[in-house]
Scaffold this motif. Structure first.
Motif, PDB file in Angstrom:
ATOM      1  N   VAL A 386      28.141  15.703  31.923  1.00  0.00           N
ATOM      2  CA  VAL A 386      29.018  15.165  32.954  1.00  0.00           C
ATOM      3  C   VAL A 386      28.652  13.708  33.231  1.00  0.00           C
ATOM      4  N   PRO A 387      29.658  12.869  33.527  1.00  0.00           N
ATOM      5  CA  PRO A 387      29.366  11.476  33.885  1.00  0.00           C
ATOM      6  C   PRO A 387      28.596  11.408  35.201  1.00  0.00           C
ATOM      7  N   VAL A 388      27.587  10.564  35.235  1.00  0.00           N
ATOM      8  CA  VAL A 388      26.764  10.377  36.427  1.00  0.00           C
ATOM      9  C   VAL A 388      26.609   8.883  36.669  1.00  0.00           C
ATOM     10  N   GLY A 389      26.810   8.470  37.909  1.00  0.00           N
ATOM     11  CA  GLY A 389      26.633   7.053  38.232  1.00  0.00           C
ATOM     12  C   GLY A 389      27.893   6.228  38.163  1.00  0.00           C
ATOM     13  N   GLY A 390      29.044   6.896  38.086  1.00  0.00           N
ATOM     14  CA  GLY A 390      30.303   6.169  38.067  1.00  0.00           C
ATOM     15  C   GLY A 390      30.747   5.768  36.669  1.00  0.00           C
ATOM     16  N   VAL A 391      31.658   4.808  36.612  1.00  0.00           N
ATOM     17  CA  VAL A 391      32.271   4.381  35.353  1.00  0.00           C
ATOM     18  C   VAL A 391      32.206   2.863  35.254  1.00  0.00           C
ATOM     19  N   TYR A 392      31.958   2.362  34.043  1.00  0.00           N
ATOM     20  CA  TYR A 392      31.896   0.920  33.788  1.00  0.00           C
ATOM     21  C   TYR A 392      33.103   0.529  32.936  1.00  0.00           C
ATOM     22  N   HIS A 393      34.039  -0.191  33.551  1.00  0.00           N
ATOM     23  CA  HIS A 393      35.200  -0.705  32.816  1.00  0.00           C
ATOM     24  C   HIS A 393      34.807  -2.070  32.239  1.00  0.00           C
ATOM     25  N   ILE A 394      34.578  -2.121  30.934  1.00  0.00           N
ATOM     26  CA  ILE A 394      34.138  -3.358  30.271  1.00  0.00           C
ATOM     27  C   ILE A 394      35.313  -3.870  29.438  1.00  0.00           C
ATOM     28  N   ASP A 395      35.895  -4.984  29.866  1.00  0.00           N
ATOM     29  CA  ASP A 395      37.136  -5.474  29.258  1.00  0.00           C
ATOM     30  C   ASP A 395      36.995  -6.919  28.813  1.00  0.00           C
ATOM     31  N   ALA A 396      37.617  -7.231  27.678  1.00  0.00           N
ATOM     32  CA  ALA A 396      37.841  -8.616  27.265  1.00  0.00           C
ATOM     33  C   ALA A 396      39.284  -8.941  27.619  1.00  0.00           C
ATOM     34  N   LEU A 397      39.489 -10.001  28.395  1.00  0.00           N
ATOM     35  CA  LEU A 397      40.811 -10.313  28.931  1.00  0.00           C
ATOM     36  C   LEU A 397      41.259 -11.690  28.458  1.00  0.00           C
ATOM     37  N   GLN A 398      42.562 -11.819  28.282  1.00  0.00           N
ATOM     38  CA  GLN A 398      43.114 -13.120  27.910  1.00  0.00           C
ATOM     39  C   GLN A 398      43.106 -14.028  29.137  1.00  0.00           C
ATOM     40  N   LEU A 399      42.559 -15.201  28.947  1.00  0.00           N
ATOM     41  CA  LEU A 399      42.451 -16.150  30.054  1.00  0.00           C
ATOM     42  C   LEU A 399      43.824 -16.776  30.324  1.00  0.00           C
ATOM     43  N   PRO A 400      44.381 -16.600  31.516  1.00  0.00           N
ATOM     44  CA  PRO A 400      45.709 -17.167  31.797  1.00  0.00           C
ATOM     45  C   PRO A 400      45.641 -18.692  31.917  1.00  0.00           C
ATOM     46  N   PRO A 401      46.778 -19.360  31.844  1.00  0.00           N
ATOM     47  CA  PRO A 401      46.791 -20.822  31.997  1.00  0.00           C
ATOM     48  C   PRO A 401      46.165 -21.243  33.325  1.00  0.00           C
ATOM     49  N   GLN A 402      45.358 -22.294  33.272  1.00  0.00           N
ATOM     50  CA  GLN A 402      44.647 -22.749  34.457  1.00  0.00           C
ATOM     51  C   GLN A 402      45.422 -23.850  35.187  1.00  0.00           C
ATOM     52  N   VAL A 403      45.100 -24.000  36.446  1.00  0.00           N
ATOM     53  CA  VAL A 403      45.730 -25.036  37.274  1.00  0.00           C
ATOM     54  C   VAL A 403      45.257 -26.419  36.808  1.00  0.00           C
ATOM     55  N   LYS A 404      46.204 -27.326  36.666  1.00  0.00           N
ATOM     56  CA  LYS A 404      45.887 -28.703  36.278  1.00  0.00           C
ATOM     57  C   LYS A 404      46.283 -29.662  37.396  1.00  0.00           C
ATOM     58  N   GLN A 405      45.386 -30.572  37.696  1.00  0.00           N
ATOM     59  CA  GLN A 405      45.649 -31.564  38.731  1.00  0.00           C
ATOM     60  C   GLN A 405      46.226 -32.837  38.087  1.00  0.00           C
ATOM     61  N   ILE A 406      47.471 -33.140  38.424  1.00  0.00           N
ATOM     62  CA  ILE A 406      48.127 -34.356  37.941  1.00  0.00           C
ATOM     63  C   ILE A 406      48.542 -35.162  39.166  1.00  0.00           C
ATOM     64  N   LYS A 407      47.732 -36.200  39.416  1.00  0.00           N
ATOM     65  CA  LYS A 407      47.876 -37.003  40.630  1.00  0.00           C
ATOM     66  C   LYS A 407      47.768 -36.085  41.848  1.00  0.00           C
ATOM     67  N   ASP A 408      48.789 -36.023  42.649  1.00  0.00           N
ATOM     68  CA  ASP A 408      48.737 -35.185  43.848  1.00  0.00           C
ATOM     69  C   ASP A 408      49.339 -33.812  43.612  1.00  0.00           C
ATOM     70  N   TRP A 409      49.654 -33.523  42.355  1.00  0.00           N
ATOM     71  CA  TRP A 409      50.308 -32.252  42.051  1.00  0.00           C
ATOM     72  C   TRP A 409      49.321 -31.276  41.393  1.00  0.00           C
ATOM     73  N   SER A 410      49.470 -30.011  41.765  1.00  0.00           N
ATOM     74  CA  SER A 410      48.736 -28.934  41.090  1.00  0.00           C
ATOM     75  C   SER A 410      49.740 -28.164  40.258  1.00  0.00           C
ATOM     76  N   MET A 411      49.568 -28.206  38.940  1.00  0.00           N
ATOM     77  CA  MET A 411      50.547 -27.601  38.049  1.00  0.00           C
ATOM     78  C   MET A 411      49.908 -26.475  37.246  1.00  0.00           C
ATOM     79  N   VAL A 412      50.666 -25.398  37.070  1.00  0.00           N
ATOM     80  CA  VAL A 412      50.180 -24.258  36.303  1.00  0.00           C
ATOM     81  C   VAL A 412      51.366 -23.596  35.618  1.00  0.00           C
ATOM     82  N   GLU A 413      51.139 -23.154  34.405  1.00  0.00           N
ATOM     83  CA  GLU A 413      52.177 -22.429  33.671  1.00  0.00           C
ATOM     84  C   GLU A 413      52.202 -20.972  34.160  1.00  0.00           C
ATOM     85  N   VAL A 414      53.358 -20.514  34.555  1.00  0.00           N
ATOM     86  CA  VAL A 414      53.494 -19.169  35.095  1.00  0.00           C
ATOM     87  C   VAL A 414      53.987 -18.225  33.999  1.00  0.00           C
ATOM     88  N   LEU A 415      53.193 -17.163  33.736  1.00  0.00           N
ATOM     89  CA  LEU A 415      53.559 -16.148  32.750  1.00  0.00           C
ATOM     90  C   LEU A 415      53.605 -14.797  33.459  1.00  0.00           C
TER      91      LEU A 415
END
Length: 678
Positions: A386-415
Motif C-alpha cells: 500500500v502507498p504510504v506517505g502520500g503521492v509525489y507528482h513529478i512532472d516536466a512542464l512546457q514553460l509558457p511565454p514569459q512577460v516582456k517589459q517594453i518601455k512602460d508596457w508588459s507584454m506576454v503571448e497568451v496561449l
C-alpha cells in the motif's frame, strides 16, 4: 586313546537330540502360554478402554445435555449484553443526525457533502473562480480535503441499514469529483506561477525556484530560464527534494514540478475506503430461535470443517454481508470510460487539465479478479503493498511565454492551451536510448518506513501502480531520503508491505478504571498503546527501537474509525483486511489464555462458534488437544464459560459497563483481529 574319544562323542550326540526335542516342546508351551496371557491382557485393556470411553461418553452427554438445558437462558443473557451494541448503534445514528442539524444551524457557508445540490454548487463556484493564487488554492484545498474525509467517514461508519445504494454511489462520485477538481486547481496555480516565473528568479542561478507548503501539500517548482547545462540539477532546500536532468532538458524551455500531496488521491477508491467489519445483532426472538434451529446445522458444519479444512472466502470474511464498505458503479459521467483506449488516456494526460489519476469505479470483486489474473510481476498487488506517505507528482512542464517589459508596457503571448507536459523521452525517438532523470526525495517525518520502501509509478492507462521504469534506488534510512532514476517523468508513491506488522508478537487488553482500558499490540517493529475511554480512543504511544515516534498523532481522542485511518496513513498498519489471510499465516484454531489469578498458571480456553470449554492442555504442552479440563463444563458462549471462574465483582463490571465503552472495545478488537493474527 582314539577309540575312547569316539565312544564319548557318540554318546553326546544322542543326548543332544533328546534334549533338543524337550527344549522345543517347552518353548512351544511357553509361547502358547505367552500368547494366551497377551490375548487376555489385550482383552482386559480393550474392556477397560471401552469402559473408560463409555464413562467419558456418558459424562460428555451429561455435560452436553446440561449445556443444552441452559443454552436458551445463556443466550438470553447474551442478548441482554448485545442490546448494548444496539444502544450504541442508536446513539451513533442520533449523533449523526445531530451533526447534520448542527451544520445546518452553523450557517458557516460550507456545504453539506451529503446533499448533492450543495456539493455540486460548491464545485461549480470554485471551477468558475479564476483566482489561481497557490496560497488560496491550498487554503481551499484544506476545505476540500475535509469534505472528502467526511464522505469517507460516512461510507465507513454508516451501517448498511442507514445508507442506500444510491447514496453510496453518490458519495463515491462526489469524492472522485472533489479529488479531480483539487488537482485541476493545483495545475491552474502551477500555470499561473510559470507565466510569471521571472518574478521568482533566483539571484544565484537566474532560474525560477519556489517551495510553498502547508500540512497537506509540499509544492516545489523550478523553471529553466537560463538554459545552462551546468544548472541541470537542483535541490529545493526547504523541502530537501531534488533532481538531476539530462543535458537535453537542461537546454530546453522546461519547468519541473514536484507536487507532494500528503494524501493519496491516485490509488483506486476501494483502497481508500476499505470496509470495516461489523457485528450483526439479532433481536431476542430471532436470537433464541436461531440458536435452536441451527445447533444441528453447526454440528454438521463442524464435522465438515474437520474433514475438509478451508479458509473463508473474501465475501465470507465481511461480517456485514456487503461486498465492501462501498459498492462501486460504472455509471458516472464524470469518470473515464472503461473502454477508453490507452492512446486516448495518454493523449488526455498530456494536458494536465485532465488529471492523470482519473479513475473508473470497480467493485471489490472485480478488483480481486483483476489482481488474481495479474501475471506481470511489475504490477503492484495493492492487497499486499500500500502507498504510504502520500503521492509525489513529478512532472516536466512546457514553460509558457514569459512577460516582456517594453518601455512602460508588459507584454506576454497568451496561449489558451492550459498547462502542458514537456514530453520526455521525445515521442519521435521512442526506440532510442535517452539518459534517465535522477530524483531525490526527502521522506516525511510523520510516516514510519519499517523496511526499505518499494518505489512505484502510476500507470494512468492501466489504472495501476507499476515498478518498472525505475532503477538505481538508494535508500538512506538515517537521512530519511531516497534517490532513484526514472526513464520518464512519473507520479510516484513509496509502498510498504501492508502485513509486515503481522502476525502480532503479543497483545494485551487491560482495564484501567471504570469504562476505561488499555490495548497494547506488540509487533516485530513496534509497540502500539491505545487508551480507551467512554466512546473514544486515543493513541497514547508508538514505540520503535525504544523510542517514541509519531508524536503528531498521539494524545488525541478520536473515534476507532479515525484511529484506524490515522495509523494506516502513518505506516503503522495493525488492521487486517478481508484478504490478509493470503499473506499472513493465521490461526485456524483460535485459543486464548486468560489469567484468573496472578499466582496460578495461565489457563487455555477454546470457543469454536458453538460451545466454549476450558482445555486440559497448558501452554507448555507439546501438542494441541481439545480434551476438556477436569471438573469443568461446556457453555454456549465464552462469556458464560468465564463466569464459572471469574469473581462476582468482575462480572458486575461487565454487566454495568457503558454501552459506548463496550462498542469501542469491540470495534478495536474486531479491527485488529488479535485472536486470529497473533
Amino acid at each position: 586313546m582314539g577309540p575312547k574319544k569316539k565312544k564319548k562323542s557318540s554318546g553326546k550326540k544322542k543326548v543332544s537330540k533328546a534334549e533338543q526335542l524337550r527344549l522345543q516342546k517347552e518353548e512351544e508351551e511357553r509361547r502358547l502360554k505367552e500368547e494366551e496371557e497377551a490375548q487376555f491382557q489385550a482383552q482386559q485393556e480393550a474392556a477397560a478402554r471401552l469402559e473408560k470411553e463409555r464413562i467419558e461418553q456418558e459424562q460428555m452427554e451429561k455435560l452436553e445435555a446440561k449445556d443444552q438445558e441452559r443454552r436458551e437462558s445463556e443466550l438470553g443473557e447474551l442478548h441482554s449484553l448485545e442490546q448494548k451494541f444496539l444502544s450504541a448503534e442508536q446513539w451513533k445514528t442520533d449523533y449523526r443526525a445531530y451533526g447534520k442539524w448542527e451544520h445546518y444551524l452553523s450557517c458557516d457557508g460550507s456545504p453539506d457533502p451529503t446533499v448533492l445540490q450543495e456539493i455540486n454548487t460548491f464545485m461549480s463556484l470554485w471551477r468558475e473562480d479564476q483566482n489561481e493564487d497557490i496560497q488560496l488554492v491550498m487554503e481551499k484545498g484544506e476545505q476540500v480535503l475535509n469534505l472528502i474525509e467526511k464522505l469517507q467517514f460516512l461510507l465507513l461508519d454508516t451501517p448498511p441499514s442507514e445508507i442506500t445504494e444510491k447514496e453510496t454511489v453518490q458519495y463515491q462520485e462526489s469524492i472522485l469529483e472533489l479529488q479531480n477538481l483539487l488537482h485541476q486547481k493545483y495545475n491552474g496555480a502551477t500555470e499561473h506561477l510559470l507565466k510569471t516565473a521571472n518574478m521568482y528568479e533566483d539571484s544565484e542561478t537566474g532560474n525560477m525556484q519556489a517551495v510553498i507548503k502547508d500540512k497537506n501539500v509540499t509544492f516545489c517548482i523550478w523553471a529553466n530560464l537560463k538554459k545552462k547545462v551546468r544548472l541541470k540539477n537542483h535541490m529545493f532546500c526547504d523541502a530537501q527534494h531534488g533532481f538531476d536532468l539530462p543535458k537535453s532538458l537542461a537546454m530546453s524551455s522546461v519547468a519541473v514540478r514536484i507536487l507532494h500531496t500528503h494524501y493519496d488521491h491516485v490509488s483506486p477508491l476501494w483502497l481508500q475506503c476499505q470496509s470495516v467489519p461489523r457485528l450483526e445483532v439479532l433481536d431476542s426472538k430471532e436470537l433464541t430461535q436461531h440458536s435452536k434451529d441451527n445447533v444441528e446445522e453447526l454440528e454438521e458444519e463442524e464435522k465438515k470443517a474437520r474433514e475438509e479444512p478451508s479458509m473463508p472466502t473474501e465475501e465470507e470474511m465481511c461480517s456485514d454481508g456487503r461486498k465492501s464498505a462501498v459498492s462501486f458503479k460504472e455509471t458516472s459521467n464524470s469518470i473515464a470510460d472503461i473502454n477508453e483506449t490507452e492512446e486516448e488516456i495518454e493523449k488526455k494526460s498530456e494536458i494536465l487539465d485532465v488529471p492523470s489519476q482519473v479513475q473508473h469505479l470497480l467493485t471489490q470483486e472485480e478488483i480481486n479478479e483483476k489482481d488474481e489474473s495479474i501475471t506481470d510481476e511489475n504490477i503492484v498487488d495493492l492487497q499486499q503493498f500500500v502507498p504510504v506517505g502520500g503521492v509525489y507528482h513529478i512532472d516536466a512542464l512546457q514553460l509558457p511565454p514569459q512577460v516582456k517589459q517594453i518601455k512602460d508596457w508588459s507584454m506576454v503571448e497568451v496561449l489558451n492551451v492550459g498547462l502542458q507536459v514537456y514530453p520526455y523521452p521525445p515521442e519521435e525517438a521512442e526506440d532510442a536510448t535517452h539518459p534517465p532523470i535522477q530524483i531525490t526525495l526527502r521522506l516525511s517525518d510523520n510516516v514510519m518506513y519499517f523496511e526499505d520502501p518499494v518505489i512505484a509509478r502510476w500507470d494512468p492507462a492501466g489504472q495501476q501502480w507499476r515498478t518498472d521504469g525505475i532503477s538505481n534506488i538508494t535508500y538512506e534510512r538515517q537521512a530519511k531520503s531516497i534517490t532513484f532514476e526514472m526513464r520518464a517523468f512519473y507520479t510516484i508513491a513509496l509502498l510498504q508491505d501492508a502485513h509486515l506488522n503481522m502476525p502480532y508478537q503479543a497483545w494485551e487488553l487491560r482495564p484501567t478504571g471504570t469504562d476505561e482500558a488499555l490495548l497494547i499490540v506488540t509487533t516485530v517493529f513496534a509497540t502500539i498503546q491505545i487508551q480507551i475511554k467512554g466512546n473514544q480512543c486515543m493513541l497514547s504511544s508508538v514505540v520503535v527501537e525504544e523510542k517514541d515516534v509519531l508524536s503528531h498523532v498521539t494524545g488525541k481522542w478520536i473515534s476507532p474509525v479515525d484511529l484506524r485511518a490515522v495509523l494506516k496513513k502513518a505506516g503503522v498498519n495493525i488492521f487486517p483486511g478481508a484478504y490478509s489471510h493470503k499473506y499472513v499465516s493465521v490461526n485456524k484454531k483460535v485459543s486464548e489464555h486468560l489469567k484468573a489469578d496472578s499466582v496460578k498458571d495461565w489457563s487455555l480456553y477454546m470457543f469454536n462458534g458453538q460451545k466454549a470449554q476450558k482445555l486440559k492442555i497448558t501452554e507448555t504442552s507439546e501438542a494441541f488437544s481439545e480434551e476438556l479440563e477436569e471438573d469443568s463444563e461446556f457453555h454456549s458462549t465464552l462469556y458464560h464459560m468465564l463466569k464459572d471462574f471469574a469473581s462476582k465483582e468482575a462480572i458486575d463490571k461487565v454487566e454495568t459497563a457503558s454501552f459506548l465503552f463496550i462498542d469501542v472495545v469491540y470495534q478495536l478488537l474486531l479491527a485488529t483481529r488479535v485472536l486470529t493474527y497473533s
